[in-house]
Write a protein that holds these residues in place. Structure first.
Motif, PDB file in Angstrom:
ATOM      1  N   GLN A   1      73.372 -14.289  24.983  1.00 25.57           N
ATOM      2  CA  GLN A   1      73.190 -15.363  25.950  1.00 25.57           C
ATOM      3  C   GLN A   1      73.554 -14.841  27.326  1.00 25.57           C
ATOM      4  O   GLN A   1      74.572 -14.153  27.489  1.00 25.57           O
ATOM      5  N   SER A   2      72.722 -15.143  28.320  1.00 22.05           N
ATOM      6  CA  SER A   2      72.997 -14.695  29.675  1.00 22.05           C
ATOM      7  C   SER A   2      74.183 -15.470  30.241  1.00 22.05           C
ATOM      8  O   SER A   2      74.590 -16.503  29.710  1.00 22.05           O
ATOM      9  N   ALA A   3      74.725 -14.970  31.332  1.00 20.62           N
ATOM     10  CA  ALA A   3      75.951 -15.543  31.884  1.00 20.62           C
ATOM     11  C   ALA A   3      75.802 -17.007  32.251  1.00 20.62           C
ATOM     12  O   ALA A   3      76.719 -17.802  32.062  1.00 20.62           O
ATOM     13  N   ASN A   4      74.632 -17.397  32.775  1.00 19.42           N
ATOM     14  CA  ASN A   4      74.455 -18.798  33.181  1.00 19.42           C
ATOM     15  C   ASN A   4      73.660 -19.608  32.170  1.00 19.42           C
ATOM     16  O   ASN A   4      73.367 -20.778  32.387  1.00 19.42           O
ATOM     17  N   GLY A   5      73.303 -18.986  31.035  1.00 16.64           N
ATOM     18  CA  GLY A   5      72.613 -19.704  29.975  1.00 16.64           C
ATOM     19  C   GLY A   5      71.123 -19.824  30.138  1.00 16.64           C
ATOM     20  O   GLY A   5      70.476 -20.515  29.354  1.00 16.64           O
ATOM     21  N   SER A   6      70.532 -19.152  31.132  1.00 23.76           N
ATOM     22  CA  SER A   6      69.087 -19.262  31.350  1.00 23.76           C
ATOM     23  C   SER A   6      68.290 -18.491  30.301  1.00 23.76           C
ATOM     24  O   SER A   6      67.063 -18.637  30.228  1.00 23.76           O
ATOM     25  N   MET A   7      68.947 -17.673  29.488  1.00 20.54           N
ATOM     26  CA  MET A   7      68.286 -16.971  28.398  1.00 20.54           C
ATOM     27  C   MET A   7      69.229 -16.922  27.207  1.00 20.54           C
ATOM     28  O   MET A   7      70.401 -16.591  27.348  1.00 20.54           O
ATOM     29  N   VAL A   8      68.727 -17.279  26.029  1.00 21.19           N
ATOM     30  CA  VAL A   8      69.546 -17.232  24.819  1.00 21.19           C
ATOM     31  C   VAL A   8      68.662 -16.828  23.653  1.00 21.19           C
ATOM     32  O   VAL A   8      67.491 -17.218  23.578  1.00 21.19           O
ATOM     33  N   THR A   9      69.221 -16.002  22.754  1.00 19.46           N
ATOM     34  CA  THR A   9      68.474 -15.531  21.588  1.00 19.46           C
ATOM     35  C   THR A   9      69.230 -15.896  20.322  1.00 19.46           C
ATOM     36  O   THR A   9      70.449 -15.727  20.240  1.00 19.46           O
ATOM     37  N   PHE A  10      68.491 -16.384  19.327  1.00 22.40           N
ATOM     38  CA  PHE A  10      69.041 -16.688  18.012  1.00 22.40           C
ATOM     39  C   PHE A  10      68.314 -15.831  16.982  1.00 22.40           C
ATOM     40  O   PHE A  10      67.128 -15.534  17.122  1.00 22.40           O
TER      41      PHE A  10
END
Length: 826
Positions: A382-391
């Motif tokens: 997950q990026s620092a500001n949450g603009s990208m997340v992978t599951f």
């Protein structure tokens, strides 16, 4: 000691992948060592009922661990009361949340840290239970080097809880990276044993395991907190809710012998006396040596701390001190040491160890999306500001990525959205590509399906919401064709469930947002605080500015000086400010006492202008331990109003001093203001152009040595400067002509521009003087310029000062510097 390691287990993923065979007992326990014919299994059974396993979620990396169902931290605890109080190490629970306690009979309880003391590395955890079996503690006077012991804990894996190893007590009164003495043992102790019991052959606890030696090639060298320290801390926990430690108000240093572990007969040298402390009031000075407290000699810091365990704040003690060759006695009343008081904050997602229990959906409350949450899905990035997340699923069969691209066109057409997908994702074979119109409960989106090579199925969808494009991408490993078909079918509804909304009232929806509206700052100087999210550091970790650059926070850290006080320091700072500005260009609120981060501080509000905009600075002066902290927030006076005042109040409300943030390598950081004599001048010499002059010390910065003999030299103070230009290529007539033309041009461009031109006699020669009083960008200033020739060189000397700083003292300093010019340099 080269390397020590605390014994809590940091991270455990699934079950152990490797078990190393070893004997259960590292050293033999002889039958005659057991009391009353007892057997080792009987002792173990008696003792382990008082030992528990502690498991929780590591809180030091929330961006990863919040949604990872398989990432845990664990340690061990010892039951000390039958109503659910459990003793463990402070470092076990410091960065652990969602505590679950498992007793020896396999029952699980939710736990909460109730007491915490980092100095002793001990903490209490409470569970809602009754009828537990508390441990029996040995008498410290009965513990002997060489006696057999057992270590009980949860090494390496939670599956190995209540493991038992044995050995002997290898040594007592060890001083190893601890405030107090430790017990040394060769019983096998491994990561996860932290907080566990070290017991004797009577089944009595003699210590709490805390650390081991991990240097390569070293074995069987572990340490435990002895029972006398344990009882001291427990007694204070239950009486006061914390450990109330007394202090003399001194910083002390050990002798060389004590530092390297040799016996020492020297006392402890006083390196710093805290202002207004008991020691300061008793007249103790830097350089004195502390020899004893009452009848107890102190030769090392561990001895000193052990002696202080006998006392409470407000107790009276008698000190023996050595000052030079003289020995003297001093009585003082101990105060309370609050520097070690740390409140442990357990950030919890709920009472379950599985923070995802009951959650069937995931989403981001800041970016406003949600979708189904399949069993086995794990957040891997997950990026620092949450603009990208992978599951991804636990077996690595498929992965889903959500990425948000901000600041896009809000009226983007379906064609534009399709083109976005073309640029974002590359596929080898396109299987499907189209724009899907949404319905009442589902948004419209662009869709791209394809294959990448022979082993990867790919599907990406792009959604538009206001000025953001949301990309939802699925990738499936198709190397196993039978499984991949099932995977695609099972997760098709996951993509279909993606919505551009977030329902905060839905209890089954797990919020994975990483976005914060604040920027948390922790410096290596032991001070931390929160700033608005859009503030950025400039030039290191001590200066910060907002996005518009019109507000700034600055931290200045220097060493405190024995005998100095907050009031005198704040008064010096205010005097320097008022001396630096002329009347009408500055205001001060006046220093007043406030509390910042639980510490007494002085606050002042400074306002100043150069003649255009007014600026203000809130300054906070804090003396903490042996350092001075000056924290300032600067802004334009007219901006912000009540909102800005609230921002500053919010900022000061977050200032705190985390003990573990202080860089242990920090030494003396001298305040340069203590070295500066305002009346002192230094000589600057320009050998190439044959002159020298006397300058106030703080004006001159040696800077680049190669520029010392430069043709142009400028010496600056705030809002003022003195510059000298030496020209050995032009004649005096040429330089004067250029200078006069420049002044006339300024006059032609602005009728308000006025200057005078006079002839002066200076430096044993004729000098042309130009004088100006003018406003540049609404900043009024005074300029005097002198043009003359000496020994074939034409000099242009300028002194300029903004009216805001043109005090009598500054103007005299500028003119004195000019008058001091000497041209006899060879």
């Amino acid at each position: 000691m080269k390397r020590m390691k605390s014994l809590s287990k940091g991270v455990m993923k699934g079950s152990l992948s490797l078990l190393v065979a070893a004997t259960m007992f590292g050293a033999p326990v002889y039958a005659d060592a057991l009391p009353n014919g007892a057997t080792i299994p009987a002792l173990v059974q008696k003792t382990t009922s008082s030992v528990v396993a502690i498991i929780g979620r590591p809180s030091n990396d929330k961006t990863l661990s919040r949604a990872d169902r398989y990432q845990f931290a664990h340690g061990t605890g010892v039951i000390v009361r039958n109503d659910g109080y459990i003793l463990t190490n402070a470092h076990v629970v410091k960065n652990m949340r969602n505590l679950t306690i498992v007793t020896s009979d396999g029952k699980s309880y939710s736990g909460k840290t109730t007491h915490y003391d980092e100095e002793s590395d001990l903490a209490l955890v409470k569970i809602e239970a009754s009828g537990l079996t508390p441990a029996t503690f040995a008498s410290s006077s009965d513990i002997r080097v060489g006696e057999s012991v057992m270590a009980i804990g949860t090494p390496l894996s939670f599956a190995l809880r209540n493991s038992v190893t044995s050995g002997i007590i290898s040594g007592m009164e060890r001083s190893v990276q601890s405030k107090y003495r430790l017990i040394q043992t060769d019983a096998a102790i491994n990561p996860g044993n932290s907080g566990g019991a070290l017991v004797n052959m009577k089944g009595e606890v003699i210590g709490i395991n805390t650390m081991k030696y991990v240097e390569y090639g070293v074995d069987s060298l572990g340490f435990a907190i002895p029972v006398d320290t344990v009882q001291y801390v427990l007694d204070q926990f239950f009486k006061y809710g914390k450990v109330k430690r007394p202090t003399l108000g001194l910083e002390l240093a050990e002798s060389w012998e004590a530092v390297v572990g040799l016996p020492s007969s020297s006392g402890l040298e006083v390196t710093f006396v805290e202002p207004d402390s008991p020691a300061a009031k008793a007249g103790i000075k830097q350089g004195d040596k502390l020899l004893s407290i009452n009848s107890d000699s102190v030769h090392s810091m561990v001895e000193y701390n052990e002696v202080l365990k006998k006392y409470l704040p407000e107790d009276k003690v008698n000190l023996t001190l050595q000052s030079g060759l003289d020995t003297r006695k001093v009585d003082l009343v101990l105060s309370e040491d609050k520097s070690g008081s740390v409140a442990v904050i357990q950030d919890s997602d709920g009472s379950y160890i599985d923070a995802d229990q009951g959650k069937t959906m995931i989403g981001d409350s800041h970016f406003g999306w949600s979708m189904k949450y399949p069993t086995g899905l794990v957040k891997t990035n997950q990026s620092a500001n949450g603009s990208m997340v992978t599951f991804a699923d636990a077996k690595g069969g498929y992965a889903i990525t959500i990425r948000i691209q901000e600041k896009q066109s809000p009226d983007m057409t379906p064609y534009g959205l399709m083109k976005k997908l073309d640029r974002e994702d590359m596929v080898d074979t396109i299987l499907e590509k189209r724009y899907v119109e949404g319905g009442p409960d589902s948004p419209s989106y662009a869709k791209l399906v394809g294959e990448m090579g022979n082993e990867l199925y790919f599907q990406s969808r792009a959604f538009l919401k206001e000025d953001k494009v949301y990309y939802v991408t699925l990738m499936v490993n198709t190397s196993d064709s039978k499984n991949s078909a099932a995977q695609r079918n099972s997760i098709a509804d996951v993509l279909d469930s993606f919505k551009l909304e977030y329902d905060a009232k839905n209890s089954s929806l797990k919020d994975i947002t990483a976005y914060q509206d604040k920027n948390s700052v922790t410096t290596e100087y032991g001070v931390a605080f929160d700033l608005p999210q859009d503030w950025k550091a400039v030039g290191g970790d001590l200066d910060y500015v907002n996005k518009d650059g019109d507000q700034a926070v600055t931290i200045r850290v220097t060493s405190a000086v024995s005998g100095d006080t907050l009031a005198s320091w704040a008064a010096r700072e205010e005097k320097e400010f008022t001396d630096s500005y002329a009347e009408g260009y500055r205001e001060t609120q006046g220093a007043k006492e406030v509390t910042v981060g639980g510490v007494t501080a002085m606050q002042n509000l400074y306002s100043w202008t150069m003649g255009d905009k007014w600026k203000q600075t809130y300054a906070y002066y804090i003396i903490k331990d042996k350092y001075k902290y000056e924290l300032t927030w600067t802004y334009e006076k007219a901006s912000g109003g009540e909102t800005l005042e609230q921002h500053i109040a919010d900022w000061t409300g977050t200032i705190h001093f985390p003990k573990d943030a202080l860089n242990r390598s920090l030494s003396v950081i001298q305040d340069e203001a203590d070295l500066i004599d305002p009346s002192r001048t230094i000589t600057y010499t320009n050998n190439k152009y044959g002159y020298s002059l006397q300058l106030p010390e703080r004006w001159y910065d040696g800077g680049n040595e190669s520029a010392i003999d430069a043709a142009t030299k400028t010496f600056s103070s705030m809002g003022a400067n003195l510059s000298i230009l030496a020209d050995d290529r032009s004649s005096l007539e040429e330089v004067l002509n250029r200078t006069e033309q420049e002044y006339k041009k300024n006059l032609d461009n602005d009728a308000n521009y006025k200057y005078t031109e006079t002839d002066e006699s200076m430096f044993d020669t004729d000098v042309k003087k130009f004088a100006v009083q003018y406003k540049s960008r609404n900043i009024p200033y005074t300029l005097h310029e002198y043009v003359f020739a000496k020994d074939g060189i034409v000099y242009t000397v300028r002194v300029r000062a903004n009216e805001a700083v043109k005090t009598d003292k500054l103007w005299k300093q500028l003119n004195d510097a000019v008058q001091s010019m000497d041209f006899t340099v060879k």
